[in-house]
Design a protein around this motif. Sequence first.
Motif, short mmCIF file in Angstrom:
data_model
loop_
_atom_site.label_atom_id
_atom_site.label_comp_id
_atom_site.label_asym_id
_atom_site.label_seq_id
_atom_site.Cartn_x
_atom_site.Cartn_y
_atom_site.Cartn_z
N GLU A 651 0.82 -1.07 0.08
CA GLU A 651 -0.10 -0.18 0.03
C GLU A 651 0.91 1.36 -0.04
O GLU A 651 0.35 2.40 -0.32
CB GLU A 651 -0.93 0.15 1.38
CG GLU A 651 -0.18 0.05 2.53
CD GLU A 651 0.15 -1.41 3.22
OE1 GLU A 651 1.08 -1.41 4.04
OE2 GLU A 651 -0.43 -2.31 2.42
N LEU A 652 2.20 1.17 0.30
CA LEU A 652 3.04 2.27 0.18
C LEU A 652 3.58 2.70 -1.11
O LEU A 652 4.19 3.77 -1.28
CB LEU A 652 4.45 2.01 1.04
CG LEU A 652 4.04 1.77 2.57
CD1 LEU A 652 5.34 1.57 3.36
CD2 LEU A 652 3.05 2.91 3.19
N ARG A 653 3.38 1.93 -2.11
CA ARG A 653 3.59 2.28 -3.51
C ARG A 653 3.15 3.70 -3.94
O ARG A 653 3.77 4.32 -4.35
CB ARG A 653 3.59 1.14 -4.45
CG ARG A 653 4.16 1.17 -5.84
CD ARG A 653 3.81 -0.17 -6.61
NE ARG A 653 4.16 -1.25 -6.14
CZ ARG A 653 5.42 -1.59 -6.21
NH1 ARG A 653 6.45 -0.93 -6.75
NH2 ARG A 653 6.01 -2.84 -5.54
N ASP A 654 1.88 3.60 -4.03
CA ASP A 654 1.10 4.72 -4.22
C ASP A 654 1.44 5.82 -3.69
O ASP A 654 1.56 7.08 -4.29
CB ASP A 654 -0.43 4.35 -4.41
CG ASP A 654 -0.90 3.35 -5.51
OD1 ASP A 654 0.06 3.06 -6.46
OD2 ASP A 654 -1.97 2.77 -5.43
N MET A 655 1.57 5.74 -2.25
CA MET A 655 1.70 6.83 -1.42
C MET A 655 3.21 7.61 -1.91
O MET A 655 3.15 8.63 -1.76
CB MET A 655 2.02 6.35 -0.01
CG MET A 655 0.63 6.05 0.65
SD MET A 655 0.82 5.60 2.28
CE MET A 655 -0.64 4.94 2.87
#
Length: 752
Positions: A651-655
Amino acid sequence: MAFSTATPWIRLPALGMGLAGWLLISRFVLPRLGQRVRRSRAAGWAAAAVFLACWLPYNNGLRPEPVVVVLALLALCLVEYAVATQRLAPAASGLIVAAFSVAVNPHGMVAVLPFVAAAKPLWQLMRRRVDQVGSSAVLAPIAASGLVVLVAAFSDQTWASVSDATSVRSQIGPSQGWYEELSRYTLLFSSSPDGSLSRRFPVLLMLLCLAVCAAVLLRRGRIRGAALGPSRRLLAVAGLYFVALALTPTKHTHHFGVFAAVGGAVAALTALAASSTVLRSRRNRAVFVAGLMLVLALSATGPNAWWYVSGWGVPWHDKPPSLGGFALSTGLLLAAVIALLVALVEHLKVDERQPPVAIEENRSRALRLGTAPLSIACALLVLAELAALAKVIPERWDTYTLATDNVGQLAGRSCGLSDSVYVEDDPASGVLPASDHQPEHPVPDARGGQDESPRQYLAHTSRGFARGGLPDTRDPAEGQPTWTPPNRIGPVSGSYGAPTRTGEIRTPWSGLPERARTGEVPVVVSAAGTTSGANAVTVEFGRDTAAGFEILDRVAVGRGGDRSWSDERVPTPEAATKVRLVAEDRALDENGWLAVSPPRAPQLTPMTDVVGDDPAFVEWTAAMVHACANMTRIRNGIAELPRYRISGGQELRDMGQGWSAPNAGGPFGYLNVATSMAEVPTYLRNDGGTDWGSLYEVHPYEPDALPATAAADTRIEQHWGWWRPGPPSTPITLPGDAPASNDRSDIQPGPR
């Protein structure tokens, strides 16, 4: 002066502030609530359990909440000391602390709340001092205490730079109004780590404690055994925390970490309020237990999720906890219902015409019983959190865990996650050549193909597939072919343009190298187009036996809906010695084409050796776990061009990409113009199913150009603080994503 970026080292400040926070609570805040709380070990244990329940999920990292907690506690202690001793000096010191807390972060305004709650006694104290010595002698030091923070704030920046920074932050955001506070609670009850059970519990518990204490105060005017003034002010401060958070411009759940400043003390006060000497009715005590069970049930509807590497392998990281298929939240809800039934029975037993005679109970015993539900619930939750995290260590001993990484970094022999990531820097070198001895005789019970005998099915065939059979469409935003195979993965075959729009390809059988047979690396196939539905892509494994060639396993690969190039990784079954790829295109529509690469067994190199000391742009979401990365620097307004880019996974990729985007003022603003990028295939050691992140090679368009520092002319100028060289830059939106390097002819394949 350089500081180590090792994970254990950079966590030490948070640990120190946690110890300092508990010292302030146990030595100053709790004794201020009255003798019953000060002398009771049970109240101290309740406060400690709630403090840990607040601290562990929120304040165990690098964010500013731990600093705010300590400063808010200091301000609270100084205000209470000023009220108790009737002196203004502690209050002035508290103003200094509160001002620095506001400077740390917007939600640092919670340190101002003790002054709001104690406004009446402080105002009376100040008026008496003014009458005695005059207004100037009193107001000037107070004003100086509140404004001294400006000396530190503007010691290395000007008014214009602060104004411009504030303007840019407001323009880029997030900048939300108080009326959008509901979005914070929407996140708190989401299925992401923002809404994990460990994050929900402290917030819901705080609401329960405030409700119980407020009910007792409204009913009886005071909490028996607690100092009236300090307890009222503490509850007012705790309630105003929710108001202060609503006024902050960002709505993240990690801001709830500031509740650690008051959560422990409010829990101790609640334990006293729920004891039998205060809540003498069994009915009311049962209602309190029911409320506590309901808080636990609502918390348990969230997953046991932790951010990024902290959550790898943790039980129930992607779903609410359950035991034997039975949801834990359901069991806790049943416990709440039972407690409510007990309360109902006790209510029906009461004869209002003849109320029961109150029996005076030993106060210490009553307080111990009052703290038991809170203490036990919080202690079990904290122990469960620690046990879940500890369970990961033996289960993932052969791959990356944050615990083993911390031990390695303490010993000085770890570069963090980079040591456990392996890079396939030359995918073409891992392509498996066709075996010299192709199987011809299948085992007696072998399966054949459609209209083919088992012997014919073993043979290589290609119908409707052609070398380079890919669409020639172009992306209008980038002007580049969209279907160029990434990483130069070798010759690809596709069915696009086939006369019948269908086809089948069975590659020759290839021998499996030792690294694939032992499971060190998977077999990798790259595919694009429609790989599911009517189409199928299958990896077949086999071996030679005395009775003939045996196909051991057929593994279907492909992604529904995703038509872009992707690597499909298949572990080698035991005893397999050969592998081949079977692709079938049965879709008749124009977009039903399919393209595949030959199978390969990657040749891997540790990421630490590949990246080495080359400058790397590490997105903030991944920076903490790559301790040895030589991160790019910006000096005198000139940014160093990286050779690699490292991003976080899951979930940190898009952030990370959103933070880096040009329209957010991020570094992609210049990287997308001066460079192109190519993602390099990577593999997490002994864990092929976890998305650790991505490694990108960064290719400047002018690799031989001199760095910008060669033309830099640095000098010192003196200007007034409101001077600015020009208006702040406006964030822009560039077309498309980061330019890909796949179509550049000036980049040679293979390791750099």
